[in-house]
Design a protein around this motif. Structure first.
Motif, PDB file in Angstrom:
ATOM      1  N   ARG A 108      30.868 -22.244  13.806  1.00  0.00           N
ATOM      2  CA  ARG A 108      29.681 -22.942  14.318  1.00  0.00           C
ATOM      3  C   ARG A 108      28.442 -22.061  14.172  1.00  0.00           C
ATOM      4  O   ARG A 108      27.404 -22.501  13.684  1.00  0.00           O
ATOM      5  N   SER A 109      28.549 -20.790  14.564  1.00  0.00           N
ATOM      6  CA  SER A 109      27.404 -19.872  14.447  1.00  0.00           C
ATOM      7  C   SER A 109      27.074 -19.589  12.984  1.00  0.00           C
ATOM      8  O   SER A 109      25.900 -19.456  12.630  1.00  0.00           O
ATOM      9  N   GLY A 110      28.090 -19.494  12.144  1.00  0.00           N
ATOM     10  CA  GLY A 110      27.857 -19.268  10.715  1.00  0.00           C
ATOM     11  C   GLY A 110      27.096 -20.416  10.076  1.00  0.00           C
ATOM     12  O   GLY A 110      26.171 -20.200   9.285  1.00  0.00           O
ATOM     13  N   ILE A 111      27.454 -21.628  10.430  1.00  0.00           N
ATOM     14  CA  ILE A 111      26.752 -22.808   9.907  1.00  0.00           C
ATOM     15  C   ILE A 111      25.292 -22.788  10.355  1.00  0.00           C
ATOM     16  O   ILE A 111      24.385 -23.016   9.561  1.00  0.00           O
ATOM     17  N   LYS A 112      25.066 -22.465  11.631  1.00  0.00           N
ATOM     18  CA  LYS A 112      23.689 -22.388  12.141  1.00  0.00           C
ATOM     19  C   LYS A 112      22.885 -21.307  11.428  1.00  0.00           C
ATOM     20  O   LYS A 112      21.673 -21.421  11.292  1.00  0.00           O
ATOM     21  N   SER A 113      23.569 -20.242  10.964  1.00  0.00           N
ATOM     22  CA  SER A 113      22.865 -19.151  10.290  1.00  0.00           C
ATOM     23  C   SER A 113      22.676 -19.416   8.801  1.00  0.00           C
ATOM     24  O   SER A 113      22.107 -18.594   8.095  1.00  0.00           O
ATOM     25  N   GLY A 114      23.174 -20.569   8.317  1.00  0.00           N
ATOM     26  CA  GLY A 114      22.963 -20.931   6.921  1.00  0.00           C
ATOM     27  C   GLY A 114      24.160 -20.719   6.014  1.00  0.00           C
ATOM     28  O   GLY A 114      24.051 -20.844   4.795  1.00  0.00           O
ATOM     29  N   LEU A 115      25.313 -20.395   6.575  1.00  0.00           N
ATOM     30  CA  LEU A 115      26.521 -20.206   5.770  1.00  0.00           C
ATOM     31  C   LEU A 115      26.862 -21.507   5.057  1.00  0.00           C
ATOM     32  O   LEU A 115      26.916 -22.568   5.676  1.00  0.00           O
ATOM     33  N   THR A 116      27.066 -21.428   3.761  1.00  0.00           N
ATOM     34  CA  THR A 116      27.374 -22.626   2.984  1.00  0.00           C
ATOM     35  C   THR A 116      28.883 -22.849   2.903  1.00  0.00           C
ATOM     36  O   THR A 116      29.672 -21.937   3.165  1.00  0.00           O
ATOM     37  N   ARG A 117      29.248 -24.039   2.524  1.00  0.00           N
ATOM     38  CA  ARG A 117      30.665 -24.369   2.340  1.00  0.00           C
ATOM     39  C   ARG A 117      31.277 -23.452   1.290  1.00  0.00           C
ATOM     40  O   ARG A 117      32.387 -22.956   1.444  1.00  0.00           O
ATOM     41  N   GLU A 118      30.554 -23.213   0.212  1.00  0.00           N
ATOM     42  CA  GLU A 118      31.059 -22.364  -0.875  1.00  0.00           C
ATOM     43  C   GLU A 118      31.292 -20.931  -0.395  1.00  0.00           C
ATOM     44  O   GLU A 118      32.296 -20.308  -0.746  1.00  0.00           O
ATOM     45  N   GLU A 119      30.370 -20.414   0.412  1.00  0.00           N
ATOM     46  CA  GLU A 119      30.536 -19.061   0.959  1.00  0.00           C
ATOM     47  C   GLU A 119      31.734 -19.012   1.903  1.00  0.00           C
ATOM     48  O   GLU A 119      32.516 -18.056   1.888  1.00  0.00           O
ATOM     49  N   PHE A 120      31.876 -20.044   2.707  1.00  0.00           N
ATOM     50  CA  PHE A 120      32.995 -20.129   3.633  1.00  0.00           C
ATOM     51  C   PHE A 120      34.321 -20.145   2.875  1.00  0.00           C
ATOM     52  O   PHE A 120      35.242 -19.390   3.195  1.00  0.00           O
ATOM     53  N   VAL A 121      34.415 -20.982   1.834  1.00  0.00           N
ATOM     54  CA  VAL A 121      35.642 -21.080   1.050  1.00  0.00           C
ATOM     55  C   VAL A 121      35.966 -19.742   0.373  1.00  0.00           C
ATOM     56  O   VAL A 121      37.113 -19.299   0.360  1.00  0.00           O
ATOM     57  N   GLU A 122      34.950 -19.077  -0.157  1.00  0.00           N
ATOM     58  CA  GLU A 122      35.165 -17.777  -0.781  1.00  0.00           C
ATOM     59  C   GLU A 122      35.639 -16.757   0.261  1.00  0.00           C
ATOM     60  O   GLU A 122      36.518 -15.934  -0.015  1.00  0.00           O
ATOM     61  N   GLY A 123      35.081 -16.819   1.454  1.00  0.00           N
ATOM     62  CA  GLY A 123      35.520 -15.945   2.543  1.00  0.00           C
ATOM     63  C   GLY A 123      36.967 -16.188   2.924  1.00  0.00           C
ATOM     64  O   GLY A 123      37.714 -15.249   3.216  1.00  0.00           O
ATOM     65  N   ILE A 124      37.393 -17.454   2.934  1.00  0.00           N
ATOM     66  CA  ILE A 124      38.792 -17.783   3.209  1.00  0.00           C
ATOM     67  C   ILE A 124      39.688 -17.092   2.190  1.00  0.00           C
ATOM     68  O   ILE A 124      40.727 -16.528   2.534  1.00  0.00           O
ATOM     69  N   GLY A 125      39.267 -17.114   0.927  1.00  0.00           N
ATOM     70  CA  GLY A 125      40.048 -16.446  -0.123  1.00  0.00           C
ATOM     71  C   GLY A 125      40.214 -14.960   0.154  1.00  0.00           C
ATOM     72  O   GLY A 125      41.302 -14.397  -0.034  1.00  0.00           O
ATOM     73  N   VAL A 126      39.156 -14.312   0.614  1.00  0.00           N
ATOM     74  CA  VAL A 126      39.232 -12.882   0.940  1.00  0.00           C
ATOM     75  C   VAL A 126      40.207 -12.661   2.099  1.00  0.00           C
ATOM     76  O   VAL A 126      41.034 -11.745   2.067  1.00  0.00           O
ATOM     77  N   ALA A 127      40.134 -13.511   3.132  1.00  0.00           N
ATOM     78  CA  ALA A 127      41.033 -13.375   4.276  1.00  0.00           C
ATOM     79  C   ALA A 127      42.487 -13.538   3.846  1.00  0.00           C
ATOM     80  O   ALA A 127      43.359 -12.767   4.262  1.00  0.00           O
ATOM     81  N   VAL A 128      42.757 -14.522   3.010  1.00  0.00           N
ATOM     82  CA  VAL A 128      44.119 -14.759   2.534  1.00  0.00           C
ATOM     83  C   VAL A 128      44.599 -13.567   1.710  1.00  0.00           C
ATOM     84  O   VAL A 128      45.728 -13.087   1.881  1.00  0.00           O
ATOM     85  N   LEU A 129      43.736 -13.054   0.846  1.00  0.00           N
ATOM     86  CA  LEU A 129      44.096 -11.893   0.035  1.00  0.00           C
ATOM     87  C   LEU A 129      44.429 -10.693   0.917  1.00  0.00           C
ATOM     88  O   LEU A 129      45.451 -10.032   0.744  1.00  0.00           O
ATOM     89  N   MET A 130      43.562 -10.399   1.884  1.00  0.00           N
ATOM     90  CA  MET A 130      43.762  -9.223   2.720  1.00  0.00           C
ATOM     91  C   MET A 130      45.005  -9.355   3.598  1.00  0.00           C
ATOM     92  O   MET A 130      45.740  -8.393   3.801  1.00  0.00           O
TER      93      MET A 130
END
Length: 116
Positions: free
Chosen positions: A72-94
């Motif tokens: 919720r806070s990330g969306i308010k700060s301007g986080l895009t869907r694409e950035e979020f999806v890429e971040g998910i990939g990093v979390a899964v990798l780590m």
């Protein structure tokens, strides 16, 4: 949940949690708030990027409520869907990387330690 309430309206905000914790321990709530607030403010790392980091850590650690709040806070700060999806990939990798490396270290024959 009432018919007019959204899921986000039911998620406690950080200030709700701090207020509730303050009833149990004002010192602990105050100390956590003093850490939380400056850590997530804009600095050398932007607010948006800090929330992306928080989201990926919440994913990797399975922390459901922090994940919802940081999304919720990330969306308010301007986080895009694409950035979020890429971040998910990093979390899964780590998270997956440790599962991949762990057995390798246990399966190495003792005679090959330091040679592989």
């Amino acid at each position: 949940m009432s018919k007019t309430q959204t899921v986000n309206e039911q998620i406690p905000t950080f200030s709700d949690v701090i207020s509730m914790m303050a009833l149990a321990s004002a010192d602990m709530a105050s100390a956590f708030e003093k850490l939380y607030t400056p850590t997530l403010n804009n600095g050398n790392i932007t607010y948006k990027f800090k929330y992306l980091i928080a989201i990926t850590i919440a994913i990797a650690s399975g922390a459901d409520e922090p994940l919802r709040n940081h999304i919720r806070s990330g969306i308010k700060s301007g986080l895009t869907r694409e950035e979020f999806v890429e971040g998910i990939g990093v979390a899964v990798l780590m998270k997956g990387e440790s599962a991949f490396i762990f057995p390798y270290e246990r399966l190495k024959p003792p005679t090959l330690v330091g040679q592989i």
